[in-house]
Design a protein around this motif. Structure first.
Motif, short mmCIF file in Angstrom:
data_model
loop_
_atom_site.label_atom_id
_atom_site.label_comp_id
_atom_site.label_asym_id
_atom_site.label_seq_id
_atom_site.Cartn_x
_atom_site.Cartn_y
_atom_site.Cartn_z
N VAL A 71 37.54 37.30 34.86
CA VAL A 71 38.13 38.43 34.14
C VAL A 71 38.54 39.48 35.16
N ARG A 85 40.85 34.88 32.30
CA ARG A 85 41.39 33.58 32.72
C ARG A 85 40.64 32.50 31.94
N TYR A 102 46.18 35.17 33.06
CA TYR A 102 45.08 35.94 32.48
C TYR A 102 45.59 36.58 31.19
#
Length: 132
Positions: A71, A85, A102
């Protein structure tokens, strides 16, 4: 952890995101402290008010610890959110970071699911802050 056990990544992230979005009363730091004061994750749970960076930090910690995914914090002028992600292919608003996708997850945008950017935020100018 039991609330997300056995769930898909999308379902688990939406549960955690909604928890952070709806469990805390929003108030800007200036109104509470008189200055900007980012919280550690456990402080957000302790104090009665939180703002966007507090929620982003808490959500990023929950996602990293419970879901074991990467993250990043996402900085917009005047706002902080996160992007995750995921291993699953999930559609929605995203950032490309080092060749990886992401998905935007905004812990302050109440009831917004994963993959939805808060109105007024521009992902083209957002800056990702990678976490160790």
């Amino acid at each position: 952890a039991n609330a997300i056990s056995g769930k898909s990544e999308a379902d688990a992230a939406n549960i955690l995101l909604n928890l952070v979005q709806t469990s805390f009363t929003y108030k800007e730091d200036e109104a509470v402290w008189g200055y900007d004061r980012p919280f550690f994750a456990d402080e957000t749970v302790y104090y009665p008010y939180s703002d966007c960076e507090d929620r982003a930090i808490l959500f990023s910690r929950l996602v990293r610890d419970l879901m074991k995914v990467k993250v990043v914090l996402v900085y917009y002028p005047g706002h902080l959110a996160t992007a995750v992600r995921f291993h699953e292919n999930i559609t929605g608003d995203f950032l490309q970071i080092n060749g990886e996708t992401y998905l935007i997850c905004d812990p302050t945008y109440i009831n917004a699911p994963i993959g939805l950017t808060m109105p007024g935020m521009d992902n083209h100018i957002a800056k990702a802050v990678e976490l160790e």
